[in-house]
Design an enzyme around this catalytic site. Structure first.
Site, short mmCIF file in Angstrom:
data_model
loop_
_atom_site.label_atom_id
_atom_site.label_comp_id
_atom_site.label_asym_id
_atom_site.label_seq_id
_atom_site.Cartn_x
_atom_site.Cartn_y
_atom_site.Cartn_z
N THR A 184 73.52 -16.36 20.13
CA THR A 184 72.32 -15.98 20.86
C THR A 184 72.39 -14.50 21.23
O THR A 184 71.35 -13.87 21.44
CB THR A 184 72.14 -16.82 22.15
N LYS B 138 85.16 -14.94 15.31
CA LYS B 138 84.20 -13.89 15.64
C LYS B 138 84.67 -12.51 15.14
O LYS B 138 83.92 -11.54 15.17
CB LYS B 138 83.92 -13.87 17.14
N HIS C 163 77.04 -28.29 18.79
CA HIS C 163 77.17 -26.83 18.91
C HIS C 163 78.20 -26.21 17.99
O HIS C 163 78.33 -24.99 17.96
CB HIS C 163 77.55 -26.46 20.34
N LYS D 262 69.44 -11.38 21.52
CA LYS D 262 69.24 -10.44 22.63
C LYS D 262 69.23 -9.01 22.12
O LYS D 262 68.42 -8.18 22.54
CB LYS D 262 70.36 -10.62 23.68
N LYS E 254 81.11 -10.58 22.94
CA LYS E 254 81.09 -12.04 22.85
C LYS E 254 82.49 -12.52 23.18
O LYS E 254 83.40 -11.70 23.33
CB LYS E 254 80.66 -12.50 21.46
N ARG E 255 82.67 -13.83 23.32
CA ARG E 255 84.02 -14.31 23.55
C ARG E 255 84.95 -13.87 22.42
O ARG E 255 84.52 -13.72 21.27
CB ARG E 255 84.02 -15.84 23.65
C1 LIG Z 1 74.48 -14.39 25.22
C2 LIG Z 1 75.81 -14.42 25.83
C3 LIG Z 1 76.89 -14.98 25.14
C4 LIG Z 1 76.76 -15.51 23.72
O1 LIG Z 1 76.98 -14.46 22.82
P1 LIG Z 1 77.25 -14.74 21.26
O2 LIG Z 1 77.27 -13.37 20.68
O3 LIG Z 1 76.09 -15.53 20.77
O4 LIG Z 1 78.54 -15.44 21.15
C5 LIG Z 1 78.13 -14.99 25.74
N1 LIG Z 1 78.31 -14.48 26.98
C6 LIG Z 1 77.30 -13.93 27.68
C7 LIG Z 1 77.57 -13.37 29.02
C8 LIG Z 1 76.02 -13.89 27.14
O5 LIG Z 1 75.02 -13.36 27.85
#
Ligand SMILES: *Cc1c(COP(=O)(O)O)cnc(C)c1O
Length: 782
Positions: free
Chosen positions: A627, A525, A332, A631, A519-520
């Protein structure tokens, strides 16, 4: 049990009456949950029976995290009774949405990795494939985040109490896990821990399949303790194993408790798999596939060896063959700080026999390398045990039959750089499986308005075959479709405004561009780049009376690991800038900042559908896939991002003209890193604008608190800007201007949006899972 609204209403009213008959939503929630559970149970039993009788191959997906999100709505949808229940409840005076909100958030994961595992389970069941999750039933999930005085504060989350309808304790499947002990002449004096499984149903979309997510809970064993061990201490240590999730995303702690968790879930799952095997153990790979989600469950490799050798009595060669034909591994990340490396002493104390087996795996592999006259540097890189450290990623590659990265770029980086030597050694093992997301949760469930529009336009076949979303391409220049899409987006924006308004945020302009970065929080990031850019916009609005850009609302959301001080300081900075920007009567007409507290799956379901712009601005090469980007895309937001992770594949699909791409490429970043040739100071000196911005930032004009400033200074100046924020800054600012210009042209913008939705089907996790099944697991639809 209820195939019509009338039947449902009748049954529901009857049970409500039996349960006390008051109108409290809480009671309605409990009654509904119990009803749904009964429906699920029949299918669950039938599915298990089918699997048992057919003796078909089963997949077990081992993951330290499953970020499943709330279950009520998703389960109703997958059972095919969402609308019946929604309307039935409405007629009885209840709101399903309100009942859904009562479910606590099962935060059993940190971010992308855990959410991926949850989407995969949904897809496995939807495709009627026999695949199950194995993980830990953390008593406390991820912490709840509050913003206090601009800072993140962490509160414990109590999710488990009200999950009763979604899990059953399987006392009958209890197993015992051995920790510690002395090795010679044979293993004695262990401390045993009891592992009790709690099974959750994973419901396939309208197909009667119900798979299992098995989460293990640690409890005290009845076996005798070693003489030296104090019982109270043992009881506390045992409870701690499934007490809480480590709140780190892409960051290892090296704590013994984490290693205990990993071994606990792997040993428990493997013991059960072998106990219930429908065939002689020698046929294991024909009946079982095990996928390990990152290296956290890599200890399953020596543990499976231990069971095959010590319990089943096999010889080394055969045990090794079976193990390496059963286990496959997903990498990952390539971030150094996320690479799991365990101290040999820790491993040999906690699981002495397992460590002995790792030593033997390492010894044999090294002997093989020496025979091949492997060069010293490559030998060192491929050593499982190197200088007293066990490298779990190397163990995972050596001990599995397939290794995959999570997006094409990431897999290429693994093959050509990160794992170059291992790739040369085992080139047939490496393959790519680009991540995906469940379009059922992230489009159908989160955005029923868009779902309806799509279905009205292209029929409903896309729901089972999401690739057919590409039938929307013909609507890209259709003015009435564009209008309808724009109206849906407006609805979702309004809903988001209602949602965040409840948290006390100041009024948001519903007609502004919704630019969302969720995101985190992590250096790579680059939330820092986003907020620096907003500061520069603030300055321009103040100083240049002709600069009056189209209104934009910048949403941020995300948690920082509690021990990751820099990330926490970025959160503080964002909130400090927000309070300045949002208070300024001139500026706030053009830019507005909203920090959404406690970003999680449920908030995500509100945020993704409302976005115009998807901020995917990681330093190229650092984000393995992402991911969140998928979305957003599926909900018609346009990606503003770097060519990193799966963004590359998104852009390949939609074309460069339907995304806003900026910044250095991964090759350029990797060159600068390799040659250490980047100097942040040069970039500042060459750009008067950036120099002014930095000066103002470092003088505290946007921040309150000198600690905050010193952290930012340390990152951008003393540490030489390790994530190339300053280097990419100008190109980021430029692409933002292009984005705003494009938004002004309605036909252009909504055409881009249509195109993104139309091309998003390939990012359904159904596609990812089908590829895994065809190429790695070889599962059969039963
Ligand atoms: C999809 C998702 C992530 C991953 O987000 P990235 O932008 O790919 O880092 C993290 N937290 C939650 C709650 C998510 O639904």
């Amino acid at each position: 049990m209820f195939h019509s609204k009338e039947k449902f209403k009748e049954e529901f009213a009857k049970r409500l009456e039996q349960a006390g008959g008051n109108k409290e939503p809480r009671l309605a929630y409990a009654v509904l949950g119990a009803m749904v559970r009964e429906v699920v149970e029949e299918d669950w039993i039938r599915t298990n029976k089918r699997y048992k009788e057919s003796e078909t191959k089963q997949l077990y997906y081992f993951s330290i995290e499953f970020l499943i999100g709330r279950l009520l709505g998703q389960n109703l949808y997958n059972l095919g009774i969402f609308t019946i229940v929604q309307e039935g409840l409405r007629e009885l005076g209840y709101s399903l949405a309100e009942l859904e909100e009562m479910e606590p958030e099962p935060g059993l994961g940190n971010g992308g990795l855990g959410r991926l595992a949850a989407c995969f389970l949904d897809s496995l069941a939807a495709l009627q494939l026999p695949g199950h999750g194995c993980g830990i039933r953390y008593k406390g999930g991820l912490f709840t985040q509050r913003i206090e005085d601009g800072f993140q504060t962490e509160y414990p989350t109590d999710w488990i109490k009200e999950m009763g309808n979604w899990e059953i304790r399987r006392e009958d499947l209890t197993v015992e896990i051995p920790f510690y002990g002395r090795l010679h002449p044979h293993l004695t004096d262990m401390e045993w821990v009891k592992a009790v499984p709690y099974d959750m149903p994973v419901i396939g979309a309208s197909n009667g399949t119900v798979n299992t997510l098995r989460l293990w809970q640690a409890e005290i064993s009845e076996r005798p303790l070693p003489a030296h061990k104090d019982f109270e201490e043992y009881a506390m240590e045992t409870a701690a194993i499934s007490d809480r999730l480590y709140p780190n995303d892409s960051l290892v702690t090296g704590k013994i408790l984490r290693l205990k968790q990993q071994y606990f879930m792997c040993s428990a799952s493997l013991q059960t798999i072998l106990k219930t095997l429908p065939c002689p153990v020698r046929q294991l790979p024909a009946h079982v596939a095990i996928q390990i989600n990152d290296t956290h469950p890599a200890i399953a490799i020596p543990e499976l060896m231990r069971i095959l050798l010590d319990v089943e009595g096999l010889e080394w060669e055969e045990a090794w063959y079976l193990t390496t034909q059963t286990i496959s591994y997903t990498n990952h990340t390539i971030l150094g700080e996320a690479m799991e490396k365990w101290d040999s002493h820790l491993l040999s104390a906690l699981v002495p026999r397992v460590y002995e087996i790792i030593q033997e795996i390492d010894r044999r592999f090294k002997a093989q390398l020496q025979e091949q006259q492997c060069k010293e540097e490559a030998f060192k890189k491929m050593s499982i045990i190197d200088d007293g450290i066990v490298k779990m990623a190397v163990l995972a590659v050596v001990g599995s039959y397939k290794v995959n990265g999570v997006a094409q770029l990431h897999t290429d980086i693994l093959k050509n750089r990160e794992m170059k030597e291992l790739y040369r050694q085992f080139s047939g093992k490496f393959h790519n499986k680009t991540n995906g997301i469940s379009h059922r949760r992230w489009l159908i469930k989160a955005n029923p308005e868009l779902t309806n529009l799509i279905t009205e336009s292209i029929g409903q076949e896309w729901i089972k075959k999401p690739i057919l979303l590409n039938n929307l391409n013909k609507f890209a220049i259709d003015a009435s479709f564009q209008e309808a899409l724009k109206a849906v987006k407006q609805t979702k924006k309004n809903q988001l405004i209602d949602h965040v308004g409840k948290a006390g945020n100041s009024p948001i302009d519903p007609l502004s561009i919704f630019d969302i970065h969720i995101k985190r929080f992590h250096g790579y990031k680059r939330q820092l780049m986003n907020i620096l850019h907003i500061q520069s916009l603030y300055d321009r609005i103040k100083e240049d009376s002709t600069f009056r850009p189209y209104p934009r609302t910048f949403f941020f959301g995300g948690k920082a690991a509690p021990g990751y001080e820099f990330a926490k300081q970025v959160i503080k900075l964002i909130n400090a800038v927000a309070s300045k920007v949002n208070k300024d009567p001139l500026v706030r007409k053009h830019i507005h900042i909203v920090f959404v507290e406690d970003y999680n799956v449920s908030h995500g379901e509100k945020l993704f559908p409302a976005a115009d712009v998807s901020e995917q601005i990681s330093t190229a090469s650092k984000e393995a896939s992402g991911t969140g980007n998928m979305k957003f895309m599926m909900n018609g937001a346009i990606t503003l991002g770097t060519l990193d992770g799966a963004n590359v594949e998104i852009v390949e699909r939609v074309g460069k003209e339907n995304a806003f791409i900026f910044g250095l490429h991964s090759q350029q970043i990797m060159q600068l890193e390799k040659h250490k040739s980047y100097r942040a100071q040069d970039v500042i000196e060459q750009s008067p604008e950036l120099a002014t911005l930095m000066a103002r930032l470092l003088h505290g004009e946007f921040s309150d608190g000198s600690e905050n400033i010193s952290f930012i200074r340390k990152q951008l100046v003393d540490l030489n800007d390790p994530y190339f924020v300053l280097k990419d800054f100008q190109s980021y600012a430029t692409v933002h201007e292009e984005m705003v210009a494009a938004y002004a042209n309605s036909a252009e913008w909504w055409g881009m949006s249509v195109k993104n939705i139309a091309e998003s089907g390939v990012f359904s996790s159904d596609r990812t899972i089908q590829q895994y099944s065809d190429e790695v697991w070889h599962l059969e639809k039963i």
